[in-house]
Design a protein around this motif. Structure first.
Motif, short mmCIF file in Angstrom:
data_model
loop_
_atom_site.label_atom_id
_atom_site.label_comp_id
_atom_site.label_asym_id
_atom_site.label_seq_id
_atom_site.Cartn_x
_atom_site.Cartn_y
_atom_site.Cartn_z
N HIS A 87 24.24 34.88 32.61
CA HIS A 87 24.87 35.60 33.73
C HIS A 87 26.13 34.93 34.23
N THR A 88 27.03 35.77 34.75
CA THR A 88 28.17 35.26 35.52
C THR A 88 28.33 36.25 36.65
N LEU A 89 27.99 35.84 37.86
CA LEU A 89 27.86 36.78 38.98
C LEU A 89 28.45 36.21 40.26
N LEU A 90 28.94 37.10 41.09
CA LEU A 90 29.36 36.71 42.44
C LEU A 90 28.50 37.47 43.44
N TYR A 91 27.92 36.73 44.38
CA TYR A 91 27.10 37.33 45.44
C TYR A 91 27.53 36.80 46.80
N VAL A 92 27.28 37.61 47.83
CA VAL A 92 27.33 37.06 49.18
C VAL A 92 25.87 36.87 49.58
N VAL A 93 25.52 35.65 49.96
CA VAL A 93 24.15 35.34 50.38
C VAL A 93 24.16 35.21 51.90
N SER A 94 23.45 36.12 52.58
CA SER A 94 23.49 36.13 54.04
C SER A 94 22.22 35.57 54.67
N GLY A 95 21.22 35.30 53.84
CA GLY A 95 19.96 34.75 54.34
C GLY A 95 18.98 34.72 53.18
N PHE A 96 17.79 34.15 53.39
CA PHE A 96 16.79 34.18 52.33
C PHE A 96 16.41 35.65 52.11
N GLY A 97 16.56 36.10 50.89
CA GLY A 97 16.23 37.50 50.58
C GLY A 97 17.37 38.47 50.85
N GLU A 98 18.51 37.98 51.30
CA GLU A 98 19.64 38.88 51.61
C GLU A 98 20.82 38.60 50.70
N TYR A 99 20.92 39.39 49.64
CA TYR A 99 21.93 39.14 48.61
C TYR A 99 22.75 40.40 48.37
N ILE B 23 46.72 23.98 24.56
CA ILE B 23 46.81 25.34 23.99
C ILE B 23 46.71 26.35 25.14
N PRO B 24 47.69 27.24 25.27
CA PRO B 24 47.66 28.19 26.41
C PRO B 24 46.74 29.39 26.14
N PHE B 25 45.43 29.16 26.19
CA PHE B 25 44.50 30.27 25.98
C PHE B 25 44.61 31.25 27.15
N PRO B 26 44.34 32.56 26.88
CA PRO B 26 44.53 33.57 27.94
C PRO B 26 43.49 33.49 29.05
N ARG B 27 43.89 33.88 30.24
CA ARG B 27 42.97 34.02 31.38
C ARG B 27 42.83 35.52 31.63
N TYR C 202 36.91 40.98 41.14
CA TYR C 202 35.73 40.12 41.22
C TYR C 202 34.82 40.23 40.00
N ASP C 203 35.33 40.90 38.95
CA ASP C 203 34.57 40.93 37.70
C ASP C 203 35.17 39.89 36.74
N PHE C 204 34.41 39.57 35.71
CA PHE C 204 34.84 38.54 34.76
C PHE C 204 34.79 39.09 33.33
N SER C 205 35.54 38.43 32.45
CA SER C 205 35.45 38.75 31.03
C SER C 205 35.76 37.49 30.22
N PHE C 206 34.89 37.15 29.31
CA PHE C 206 35.08 35.92 28.52
C PHE C 206 35.18 36.16 27.02
N VAL D 172 37.25 27.66 33.49
CA VAL D 172 37.20 27.16 34.86
C VAL D 172 38.15 27.97 35.76
N ASP D 173 39.36 28.21 35.27
CA ASP D 173 40.32 29.00 36.06
C ASP D 173 39.79 30.41 36.31
N MET D 174 39.17 31.00 35.28
CA MET D 174 38.66 32.37 35.43
C MET D 174 37.46 32.44 36.38
N LEU D 175 36.76 31.34 36.54
CA LEU D 175 35.64 31.33 37.49
C LEU D 175 36.12 31.06 38.92
N ILE D 176 37.10 30.20 39.03
CA ILE D 176 37.55 29.77 40.37
C ILE D 176 38.35 30.87 41.09
N ALA D 177 39.29 31.50 40.37
CA ALA D 177 40.22 32.41 41.04
C ALA D 177 39.50 33.55 41.81
N PRO D 178 38.59 34.30 41.16
CA PRO D 178 37.93 35.39 41.91
C PRO D 178 37.06 34.86 43.06
#
Ligand code: KG4
Ligand code: ZN
Length: 332
Positions: free
Chosen positions: A138-150, A194-198, A206-210, A245-251
């Motif tokens: 998985h590669t996911l972004l969540y807002v966690v607002s409490g236990f059980g609140e995702y 090597i300048p690999f693409p981002r 907020y989506d990713f692609s690798f 790392v750049d693709m994970l940090i930016a979003p």
């Protein structure tokens, strides 16, 4: 309250005992890397067989190290998805049997929830926070607002970040799993060689692609004779890693800015990555965002995080029935 957690969703068999949802009395993981290594990836049939062999000895040892007996336990927590169906069933069946025999309440835990809360095994973090979960599956972004609140925000459209590490390591003949090896090798290479693409997803920031990055590494390797590229494997590894790392940090930081939630928590196996940790901390500081990450052993799959998530479910009054089934595609 004593909670036993069991995790068998993929290729690690793990058991842990937690006191009051915070004190780890024992935490054991039996890795199957040696079983799957020769195949360059997890073989589901071999994984479930290995779980069957390992789960009882690991659980017994976890209880022994915690100094508790089965009848002392107040709750059982077991991963019931997502993951490999055959693997999930091993842990789930065991815990149902124990619940029935010893009349201990049990809950099925979503593996992703375990990762999202794993930071609490070591420290308290205030809600809400942005969780960036990057693992082999998985590669996911969540807002966690409490236990059980995702709240789901975004995710990968193709490969997971850890999967990209594992596939690139395989291309380069570095073995399985690839994340840790590439992390180590990168220390002696240049991230700018090597300048690999981002890749960026137009539809959602907020989506990713690798998968494009993996293909770029493949093309680079194919376009150079082996005796040439194998001379600078460390540069290829470091340049690939920098792109991930750049693709994970930016979003992640963009989301923190947009939602004005200045708190980020990393989770999942890839968050054990040394470059991701240092660069995320550095960029976070620049932007006034607190960055928290679990110790590496709590980033990768473990049962302490399952016991922790299960503890909070049990505390909220949830109890699962014996009819609960494993769900390979469970979402959160
Ligand atoms: O969370 P995890 O143990 O299992 C899943 O739920 O998938 O994550 C395993 C993934 C593997 O793809 C592995 O290569 C990656 O995490 N990984 C790393 C590092 N340690 C493990 N990736 C990058 N750097 C690391 N140090
Ligand atoms: Zn995981």
């Amino acid at each position: 309250m004593l909670t036993l957690g069991v995790e068998s969703s993929c290729d690690d068999t793990a058991a842990a005992v937690l006191l009051d949802g915070r004190r780890i009395l024992s935490n054991l993981v039996s890795s199957q890397d040696e079983v799957h290594g020769p195949y360059g990836g997890v073989v589901p049939e071999l994984a479930s067989r290995q779980h069957i062999r390992q789960v009882l000895p690991i659980m017994d040892e976890a209880l022994k190290r915690a100094g508790v007996k089965l009848q002392d336990l107040d709750g059982l927590a077991v991963t019931f998805g997502p993951g490999l169906a055959g693997s999930l069933l091993v842990g789930l069946s065991l815990m149902k049997g124990l619940s029935l025999r010893w009349k201990i309440p049990y809950v099925g835990v979503n593996h992703l929830e375990g990762h999202l809360l794993s930071i609490f095994l070591e420290k308290e973090v205030a809600f809400p926070y942005i969780a960036m979960l990057a693992s082999g599956g998985h590669t996911l972004l969540y807002v966690v607002s409490g236990f059980g609140e995702y709240r789901y925000i975004g995710g990968t459209q193709d490969d997971a970040a850890g999967e990209a590490y594992d596939k690139v390591a395989k291309l380069m003949g570095l073995g399985y799993p690839g994340g840790r090896v590439i992390d180590q090798l990168s220390k002696s290479g240049s991230p700018k060689a090597i300048p690999f693409p981002r890749a960026r997803i137009k539809k959602s920031p907020y989506d990713f692609s690798f998968s494009g990055l993996k293909t770029a590494v493949l093309q680079y390797i194919k376009s150079h004779p082996e005796e040439v590229w194998s001379q600078h494997k460390a540069d290829i590894a470091a340049s690939f890693q920098e792109a991930v790392v750049d693709m994970l940090i930016a979003p992640t930081l963009r989301l923190a800015d947009e939602l004005k939630i200045h708190r980020v928590v990393l989770a999942g196996g890839v968050s054990a990555n040394s470059r991701l940790r240092s660069k995320m901390a550095e960029k976070g500081e620049e932007k006034g965002v607190e960055v928290h990450f679990p110790s590496p052993r709590f980033c990768t799959d473990n049962a302490a995080m399952i016991a922790l998530a299960g503890y909070h479910s049990l505390l909220s009054g949830r109890r699962d029935h014996l009819s609960l089934n494993a769900d390979a595609d469970l979402t959160l």
